[in-house]
Scaffold this motif. Structure first.
Motif, mmCIF file in Angstrom:
data_model
loop_
_atom_site.group_PDB
_atom_site.id
_atom_site.type_symbol
_atom_site.label_atom_id
_atom_site.label_comp_id
_atom_site.label_asym_id
_atom_site.label_seq_id
_atom_site.Cartn_x
_atom_site.Cartn_y
_atom_site.Cartn_z
ATOM 1 N N UNK A 1 33.255 38.127 37.935
ATOM 2 C CA UNK A 1 32.757 36.604 37.419
ATOM 3 C C UNK A 1 31.452 36.303 37.876
ATOM 4 N N UNK A 2 30.923 37.020 38.948
ATOM 5 C CA UNK A 2 29.311 37.137 39.268
ATOM 6 C C UNK A 2 28.462 37.739 38.050
ATOM 7 N N UNK A 3 28.910 38.723 37.547
ATOM 8 C CA UNK A 3 28.212 39.294 36.312
ATOM 9 C C UNK A 3 28.255 38.615 35.205
ATOM 10 N N UNK B 1 29.685 46.535 33.784
ATOM 11 C CA UNK B 1 30.198 47.200 32.849
ATOM 12 C C UNK B 1 31.813 46.972 32.588
ATOM 13 N N UNK B 2 32.392 46.446 33.671
ATOM 14 C CA UNK B 2 33.754 45.870 33.493
ATOM 15 C C UNK B 2 33.770 44.706 32.846
ATOM 16 N N UNK B 3 33.012 43.774 33.186
ATOM 17 C CA UNK B 3 32.630 42.650 32.510
ATOM 18 C C UNK B 3 32.454 42.583 30.791
ATOM 19 N N UNK B 4 31.852 43.711 30.526
ATOM 20 C CA UNK B 4 31.367 43.980 28.914
ATOM 21 C C UNK B 4 32.780 44.483 28.233
ATOM 22 N N UNK C 1 42.183 30.696 26.579
ATOM 23 C CA UNK C 1 40.934 30.055 26.893
ATOM 24 C C UNK C 1 40.648 30.552 28.623
ATOM 25 N N UNK C 2 41.369 30.899 29.562
ATOM 26 C CA UNK C 2 41.107 31.024 30.673
ATOM 27 C C UNK C 2 41.724 32.472 31.091
ATOM 28 N N UNK C 3 40.767 33.253 31.810
ATOM 29 C CA UNK C 3 41.004 34.531 32.126
ATOM 30 C C UNK C 3 40.770 34.796 33.707
ATOM 31 N N UNK C 4 41.618 35.807 34.195
ATOM 32 C CA UNK C 4 41.435 35.958 35.682
ATOM 33 C C UNK C 4 40.673 37.134 35.877
ATOM 34 N N UNK C 5 39.770 37.157 36.726
ATOM 35 C CA UNK C 5 38.747 38.337 36.760
ATOM 36 C C UNK C 5 38.318 38.624 38.524
ATOM 37 N N UNK C 6 37.916 39.513 38.772
ATOM 38 C CA UNK C 6 37.608 39.794 40.282
ATOM 39 C C UNK C 6 36.242 39.042 40.499
ATOM 40 N N UNK C 7 35.758 38.826 41.718
ATOM 41 C CA UNK C 7 34.658 38.201 42.023
ATOM 42 C C UNK C 7 33.484 38.685 41.415
ATOM 43 N N UNK C 8 33.504 40.085 41.695
ATOM 44 C CA UNK C 8 32.386 40.815 41.169
ATOM 45 C C UNK C 8 31.930 40.724 39.531
ATOM 46 N N UNK D 1 36.451 31.982 33.281
ATOM 47 C CA UNK D 1 36.692 32.794 34.056
ATOM 48 C C UNK D 1 37.047 32.550 35.406
ATOM 49 N N UNK D 2 38.302 32.675 35.980
ATOM 50 C CA UNK D 2 38.640 32.281 37.368
ATOM 51 C C UNK D 2 39.001 33.627 37.895
ATOM 52 N N UNK D 3 38.424 33.652 39.267
ATOM 53 C CA UNK D 3 38.801 34.745 40.476
ATOM 54 C C UNK D 3 40.154 34.672 40.644
ATOM 55 N N UNK D 4 40.558 35.813 40.616
ATOM 56 C CA UNK D 4 42.279 36.029 40.661
ATOM 57 C C UNK D 4 42.495 36.095 42.141
#
Length: 318
Positions: free
Chosen positions: A292-294, A265-268, A283-290, A315-318
């Motif tokens: 990124x997996x989604x 849901x957060x990814x969408x 072009x590059x976005x920082x996201x949580x590991x969860x 999408x890179x893990x922050x």
């Protein structure tokens, strides 16, 4: 004037019924394979689970519980079914969809867009390059209350609801300051509005403050009746302030849908924000590991984002 706002988003379609600048109903339909509620399709009875009453059927796209069983049907028999309730996610398991015997012809279930168009209320199609009408009406706030269960409402001294979905029922706990009768009355309006806004069905329990006197309790009952569209059933408020409401349940409530996979849901929601970013889109976005997996589990979402924005995002893990 009321209108539906509709977005064909990445991974989901979104709709909100807005009146006087406020979201009255919020709906999300995930982009996933399989037939929708209301579909009539061929199936086969694979198991009789309750003799003469219920069975399990398989069809192209999944399985469902069938009730009632057609008279004389035997295991392995072919039949047509209509899907009448979605699968319901619960901790540790999923309740299978429910189906009923049906006569042809076969048909698909209606999409979210088709359902809101059928209401007869005007539908505005919202596009990413336009002003964010959903957000202006409070879309993020509605998603937040569905995820957290914290719902603030106006009243003589203010108040809050704490909503807790459980496998047995959805519970609302009323919190606020005296005087209790005005608090309970304001809470009743807030509960009814939240049930409609978040599309909550099935069994619902509301724990109001304990009120003295039948007249005060009857006023709360009347407020619920005024705010909830039929059909539903409810108990009268008992001496401890508890009311139970039962509504027909055919679809996953918004809190259940978001809480079943909060990372997705957060990814969408993130993809929605990126899609609405004016050029140049980063072009590059920082996201949580969860998250990124989604996203990694749904590469077609990222491909859709690239088509819509013209940017190949990573999408890179922050």
């Amino acid at each position: 004037m009321a209108e539906w706002l509709f977005e064909a988003g990445i991974g989901e379609a979104r709709a909100a019924l807005v009146a006087n600048g406020t979201i009255r109903e919020a709906r999300i339909e995930l982009d996933r394979p399989g037939p929708r509620i209301g579909a009539i399709l061929p199936a086969r009875l694979v198991e009789i689970t309750v003799k003469g009453r219920e069975g399990r059927v398989s069809f192209d796209g999944g399985e469902a519980l069938l009730s009632p069983l057609p008279p004389g049907i035997t295991q392995g028999a072919a039949l047509h079914i209509e899907l009448i309730r979605e699968a319901i996610p619960e901790p540790g398991r999923h309740k299978l969809p429910r189906a009923a015997p049906a006569d042809g012809p076969e048909r698909p279930g209606p999409t979210l867009l088709e359902r809101i168009e059928a209401t007869g209320i005007p539908v505005r199609h919202c596009l990413p390059h336009e002003a964010d009408h959903l957000e202006a009406a409070g879309w993020s706030e509605v998603l937040e209350e569905a995820l957290t269960g914290d719902i603030i409402f106006a009243g003589p001294t203010g108040g809050a609801l704490r909503m807790s979905p459980t496998p047995a029922m959805t519970l609302f706990d009323v919190d606020g300051h005296p005087p209790l009768e005005p608090l309970a009355l304001a809470a009743a309006h807030a509960v009814a509005a939240a049930i409609v806004r978040l599309d909550i069905g099935g069994s619902i329990g509301v724990d109001f403050p304990t009120l003295q006197g039948k007249a005060a309790r009857a006023a709360v009952d009347a407020a619920i009746d005024a705010g909830l569209p039929q059909p539903f059933e409810r108990t009268a408020m008992n001496g401890f302030g508890f009311v139970q409401i039962v509504r027909r349940r055919t679809r996953i409530a918004l809190p259940e849908l978001l809480r079943a996979d909060p990372a997705a849901a957060e990814a969408r929601a993130l993809l929605r924000r990126i899609e609405r970013t004016p050029p140049p889109v980063p072009a590059v976005h920082s996201v949580s590991a969860a998250v990124q997996r989604a996203l990694a589990a749904n590469p077609h979402w990222i491909a859709a984002l690239a088509r819509r924005t013209g940017v190949a995002c990573t999408f890179e893990v922050r």
